[in-house]
Design a protein around this motif. Structure first.
Motif, mmCIF file in Angstrom:
data_model
loop_
_atom_site.group_PDB
_atom_site.id
_atom_site.type_symbol
_atom_site.label_atom_id
_atom_site.label_comp_id
_atom_site.label_asym_id
_atom_site.label_seq_id
_atom_site.Cartn_x
_atom_site.Cartn_y
_atom_site.Cartn_z
ATOM 1 N N PHE B 67 5.386 4.911 1.038
ATOM 2 C CA PHE B 67 6.778 5.073 1.461
ATOM 3 C C PHE B 67 6.875 4.995 2.988
ATOM 4 O O PHE B 67 7.718 4.277 3.537
ATOM 5 N N VAL B 71 8.870 2.161 5.300
ATOM 6 C CA VAL B 71 9.942 2.556 6.215
ATOM 7 C C VAL B 71 9.654 2.080 7.638
ATOM 8 O O VAL B 71 10.549 1.601 8.333
ATOM 9 N N THR B 137 11.845 13.161 15.850
ATOM 10 C CA THR B 137 12.334 13.780 14.614
ATOM 11 C C THR B 137 11.998 12.905 13.414
ATOM 12 O O THR B 137 11.524 13.398 12.378
ATOM 13 N N ALA B 138 12.234 11.610 13.547
ATOM 14 C CA ALA B 138 11.943 10.698 12.441
ATOM 15 C C ALA B 138 10.449 10.695 12.136
ATOM 16 O O ALA B 138 10.037 10.647 10.971
ATOM 17 N N THR B 141 9.588 13.780 10.253
ATOM 18 C CA THR B 141 10.103 13.670 8.883
ATOM 19 C C THR B 141 9.208 12.778 8.037
ATOM 20 O O THR B 141 8.908 13.080 6.877
ATOM 21 N N LEU B 142 8.775 11.652 8.628
ATOM 22 C CA LEU B 142 7.907 10.748 7.876
ATOM 23 C C LEU B 142 6.527 11.363 7.666
ATOM 24 O O LEU B 142 5.867 11.087 6.661
ATOM 25 N N LEU B 144 6.055 14.529 7.110
ATOM 26 C CA LEU B 144 6.309 15.362 5.930
ATOM 27 C C LEU B 144 6.361 14.518 4.663
ATOM 28 O O LEU B 144 5.751 14.861 3.638
#
Lengths: 233, 233, 233
Positions: B67, B71, B137-138, B141-142, B144
């Motif tokens: 994933f 992305v 931040t991105a 998040t990625l 995680l």
């Protein structure tokens, strides 16, 4: 985008200028917020913890656009480049976390905003897919996927049959199909501008409101066997 | 990667050199192996056949990284370019296929390794996303998503509510969020090196162990209606 | 594709010329059609409305190829650039919508066509993945994913355990694994041509027919605990 004829490209530029980035961005955030609310509410109903509420809010709000961006090759997707897109669902999740009985009570209001999100997302999704060089049919399909994809992911993660596919729910996809098709036709006939875009949004919005008001349903297959499970309303 | 300032780029280079490819690769394979074990064990519990066990092992081990790579536009994803990444889950599947009662008996050991995998994946995922130009931040998040995504896919394929989202499970995502955030802060304050990376891995690992030991849970929404289904522990 | 040795590249070119685009395209559409039928039939059994039937037909038919194209970086995916790929599942959905008792009655015929689709998709998927520069193992894996991915997505959307993973179903993936591996070996030993490709398709097809005829099953884990739920056939 470069490969398009100049007239259509001009159209796209015009709409981009008229819908100035800040207006478009604000509308996007509104749509993201209301979709996130619907995800967070389902998470509360499924008894998820605060983290699960945040995840379902993010997935519902950003899943459709993420799918579209992966398909058209717009990586990294907008969901991961715009901090506002990421933070808005968290705000919605917090709101539902603390105030969900109040939010449930205004379910009608949430549904109305959700209908607005549906209209905004299918128009924005179709336009963006076309800008990235997809054909008209593919663009309209991706517009639809942008609008409804997040809700499907929400239901899959919550281990439920996607409400999008169930016959016993009021029409949800059909209004978005109409809106996406209107945008595609406007592009085809060289008539995409702020007014026609807004018209597609409003048409989708109104159709969804009417579907909720009058419980419009789509037909199921003809000659269903009597053994088919009838889901009570 | 090229677009980054030279200081941060230097940091990334330093960590890449200190964590030499072989060390990093070995750690990756360890993480992949333990995640694959958890997928294979669920497949056995769901009564899947040997092929289903292999599929669930692969998906659990590689789904999160896949994933992330889609992305950030790292195609083909590492899962499909590194033969070791592909074969390791098959090894785990074979082990569980023949010895699953023994593997179940050492569930505690599996959980400890899984906690280590959680730490390794969230740090590696955050670092890789940042290298590909995403914001802090991105990237976190990625990171995680890299760490927990495979487990979510595992549960979706097994037709269960993702254990990640359920309130009646010990904290799993929160340790990974802490680890990813530590990496992002280190990058932000120009302090990412082998030591701080290892510290983030160990912090995630220890937090997860403590969560299991003391059954830490995340809160659910306030003012839940009494009709909410209480899931027995 | 450019990075490949000229001999293998020549092979690929030969097969591309012999399987002329129109023949390949027709075979693709046949595979898409039969996969779409299986999706539409499940949608009817799940009591979905006409829109749900169309969605499940599209997802089943195009999901596997879509996943492959995202992984190899072939964006926009073929599912969104070829109008025939998009319209064929709608045709299948309409057919099932109006005539599903008749279609159910010829379930055997549907299964035979589905076996043919399995063979066609695993060969085409492996070849395409290799053309995009993936290794032999990864190409065979993606060939398998092309063939079975749509069915997995179909079952996930219908909120069922993927029939691919259940032990109480006749072998489905194994024939596709054999076919994909044959193609990969042919590429490896420089022997991929129209004849060997057709042989891989036919082998997959025949193995699947035999699996259905003699109810071949894959083994489950050894030493299952007696508490494991035995699913009645």
């Amino acid at each position: 985008m470069e490969g398009r004829g100049s007239v259509l490209g001009e159209n796209v530029r015009v709409i981009q200028e008229l819908f100035t980035p800040s207006v478009q961005h604000t509308l996007d955030l509104v749509g993201i917020f209301v979709f996130a609310i619907s995800g967070a509410l389902l998470a509360v109903r499924k008894n998820f913890d605060v983290f699960g509420i945040a995840v379902l809010a993010e997935v519902t709000a950003l899943g459709g656009g993420l799918f579209r961006d992966l398909v058209i090759g717009a990586v990294p997707p907008a969901a991961f480049t715009d901090l506002g897109y990421f933070l808005t669902p968290l705000l919605a999740a917090l709101l539902v976390f603390f105030l969900h009985p109040e939010v449930e009570r205004i379910q009608l209001g949430v549904n109305i905003f959700d209908a607005a999100g549906l209209g905004l997302f299918c128009v924005a999704g179709t336009t963006k897919a076309y800008e990235y060089g997809l054909g008209l049919t593919a663009s309209a399909t991706l517009g639809l996927a942008t609008a409804v994809g997040g809700g499907v992911l929400r239901d899959v993660l919550a281990n439920e049959v996607p409400s999008l596919l169930r016959w016993d729910r009021d029409l949800y996809a059909v209004p978005a199909i109409v809106g996406s098709t209107m945008v595609a036709l406007c592009i085809r006939y060289d008539a995409l501008n702020t007014f026609t875009s807004a018209l597609a949004v409003v048409t989708t919005f109104m159709l969804r409101l009417l579907a909720m008001r009058y419980h419009w349903r789509a037909p199921r297959a003809w000659h269903r066997r009597s053994t088919a499970v009838e889901v009570a309303e």
